[in-house]
Design a protein around this motif. Structure first.
Motif, short mmCIF file in Angstrom:
data_model
loop_
_atom_site.label_atom_id
_atom_site.label_comp_id
_atom_site.label_asym_id
_atom_site.label_seq_id
_atom_site.Cartn_x
_atom_site.Cartn_y
_atom_site.Cartn_z
N PRO A 25 52.60 33.43 51.34
CA PRO A 25 53.96 32.14 51.42
C PRO A 25 53.81 31.90 52.65
O PRO A 25 54.13 32.71 53.93
CB PRO A 25 55.36 32.91 51.01
CG PRO A 25 54.31 34.23 50.05
CD PRO A 25 52.91 34.60 50.65
N GLY A 26 53.75 30.64 53.07
CA GLY A 26 54.58 29.67 54.17
C GLY A 26 53.68 29.45 54.75
O GLY A 26 53.25 28.97 55.62
N VAL A 27 51.43 29.68 53.89
CA VAL A 27 50.69 28.81 55.02
C VAL A 27 50.26 27.78 53.66
O VAL A 27 50.22 27.66 52.27
CB VAL A 27 49.76 30.14 54.56
CG1 VAL A 27 48.25 29.25 54.61
CG2 VAL A 27 50.04 31.53 55.36
N ALA A 50 55.85 36.56 62.11
CA ALA A 50 55.68 37.16 60.25
C ALA A 50 55.29 36.31 59.32
O ALA A 50 54.74 37.65 58.37
CB ALA A 50 57.67 36.72 59.75
N VAL A 51 54.82 35.36 59.33
CA VAL A 51 53.31 34.94 58.70
C VAL A 51 52.35 35.45 58.29
O VAL A 51 52.14 36.11 57.79
CB VAL A 51 53.73 33.50 57.56
CG1 VAL A 51 52.24 32.29 57.57
CG2 VAL A 51 54.74 32.40 57.75
N MET A 52 51.82 35.32 59.64
CA MET A 52 50.84 36.30 60.38
C MET A 52 50.48 37.76 59.44
O MET A 52 50.01 38.24 59.53
CB MET A 52 50.24 36.10 61.85
CG MET A 52 49.73 34.35 61.47
SD MET A 52 48.07 33.86 60.34
CE MET A 52 46.74 35.07 60.78
N GLN A 53 51.74 38.29 59.69
CA GLN A 53 51.79 39.95 59.89
C GLN A 53 51.76 40.01 57.74
O GLN A 53 51.12 40.84 57.51
CB GLN A 53 53.36 40.65 60.39
CG GLN A 53 53.45 40.81 61.48
CD GLN A 53 52.44 41.04 62.16
OE1 GLN A 53 52.13 42.72 61.65
NE2 GLN A 53 52.34 41.19 62.78
N GLN A 54 52.20 38.83 56.98
CA GLN A 54 51.55 39.39 55.61
C GLN A 54 50.22 39.05 55.61
O GLN A 54 50.18 39.31 54.49
CB GLN A 54 53.08 38.15 55.28
CG GLN A 54 52.79 38.23 53.47
CD GLN A 54 52.86 39.48 53.44
OE1 GLN A 54 54.18 40.51 53.70
NE2 GLN A 54 52.27 40.04 52.44
#
Length: 73
Positions: A26-28, A52-56
């Motif tokens: 999500p977010g990509v 936060a998106v890159m951590q996921q």
């Protein structure tokens, strides 16, 4: 916004798995992994917290390929 990250992955098949995992995060908006250059390009959806998106993304990639690494996250 689009950013490029250095990655460490052992084979082209693993790179493909990483790409698929990143695309489902999500977010990509879009993600591509180039095994030859060992780079991942990620285009983020508008208004997303990139860190936060890159951590996921990193966590999702680790689930499909435990020895992979995404640098700069």
């Amino acid at each position: 916004m689009k950013k490029t990250y250095k990655i460490d992955v052992d084979c082209a098949n693993c790179a493909n798995k990483m790409e698929q995992a990143a695309q489902k995060t999500p977010g990509v908006r879009n993600a591509t992994v180039n095994f030859m250059t060992l780079k991942m390009s990620v285009e983020f959806e508008d208004g997303q917290d990139v860190k936060a998106v890159m951590q996921q993304v990193r966590a999702n990639c680790k689930r499909v390929e435990a020895d992979c690494e995404v640098f700069g996250v």
